[in-house]
Design a protein around this motif. Structure first.
Motif, PDB file in Angstrom:
ATOM      1  N   ASP A  49      -9.955  -3.037  -2.344  1.00 29.12           N
ATOM      2  CA  ASP A  49      -9.886  -2.819  -3.792  1.00 29.12           C
ATOM      3  C   ASP A  49      -8.437  -2.721  -4.259  1.00 29.12           C
TER       4      ASP A  49
ATOM      5  N   ASP B 159     -12.559  -2.280   2.758  1.00 28.18           N
ATOM      6  CA  ASP B 159     -11.880  -1.685   1.604  1.00 28.18           C
ATOM      7  C   ASP B 159     -10.686  -2.547   1.209  1.00 28.18           C
TER       8      ASP B 159
ATOM      9  N   TYR C  37      -8.729  -1.217   4.347  1.00 29.01           N
ATOM     10  CA  TYR C  37      -9.095  -2.493   4.946  1.00 29.01           C
ATOM     11  C   TYR C  37     -10.299  -2.288   5.846  1.00 29.01           C
TER      12      TYR C  37
ATOM     13  N   ARG D  59      -5.307   0.735   0.413  1.00 21.24           N
ATOM     14  CA  ARG D  59      -6.572   0.254   0.940  1.00 21.24           C
ATOM     15  C   ARG D  59      -6.692   0.640   2.416  1.00 21.24           C
TER      16      ARG D  59
ATOM     17  N   ASP E  15       0.842  -1.190   0.000  1.00 20.35           N
ATOM     18  CA  ASP E  15       0.000   0.000   0.000  1.00 20.35           C
ATOM     19  C   ASP E  15       0.877   1.240   0.000  1.00 20.35           C
TER      20      ASP E  15
END
Length: 176
Positions: free
Chosen positions: A53, A51, A61, A59, A32
């Motif tokens: 994606d 989240d 999460y 993200r 990330d």
């Protein structure tokens, strides 16, 4: 010494989560590229509670303003969290808590049960906050499923690294 069996069983493209054979329950790689954080180490957008994606640069999460995984239960398995870059804040129902990252490894045995949280604070406000880690969940044998929960920190400087061919380095995570 000749190895009787192949060490590498298969090679597959990184996914979320990885495909795993027994005794592995789950394995995941997080990459990330979080932006700079604000004064409260928060992200500029609010998470929706789920989240994941992978088309986004980062993200949230299950986090709302600070990305990560707020308090949740584990039981009957172990988690091995290996950080490559970035920071994790950990706290749990055993009274443990702290910040680790940048090569550190946490080996947590949930055993009869533990509630813990793993949050990814955006500690830098002047530049991005990259998080790069992988986590493996190992199923405990039936005789060990109800052991007392515990965890061990392995700090980056204590983790063996073995030079390989072509400039590669192998990081060794092992335990009993």
């Amino acid at each position: 010494t000749k190895i009787a069996m192949p060490v590498v069983k298969s090679v597959e493209k990184l996914g979320f989560p990885f495909k795993t054979p027994d005794p592995f329950l789950f394995a995941v790689y997080h990459l990330d590229d979080y932006p700079a954080g604000d004064a409260k180490m928060q992200a500029p957008r609010q998470g929706n509670g789920s989240d994941f994606d992978s088309s986004q640069s980062y993200r949230m999460y299950h986090g709302e303003r600070i990305p990560g995984f707020p308090q949740h239960p584990h039981r009957g398995f172990e988690t091995i969290t290996a950080t490559l870059e970035g920071i994790i804040d950990h706290c749990d129902s055993m009274g443990n808590g702290g910040r680790y990252g940048h090569g550190d490894n946490q080996w947590m045995t949930a055993g009869r049960g533990v509630v813990h949280g793993e949050m990814f604070p955006l500690v830098r406000s002047d530049t991005g906050n990259r998080l790069k880690l992988f986590q493996i969940w190992l199923n405990l044998p039936a005789r060990n499923k109800m052991v007392e929960p515990h965890f061990v920190m392995h700090w980056a400087e204590q983790i063996p690294k073995v030079p390989g061919e072509g400039g590669a380095t192998v990081t060794v995570y092992a335990g009993t």
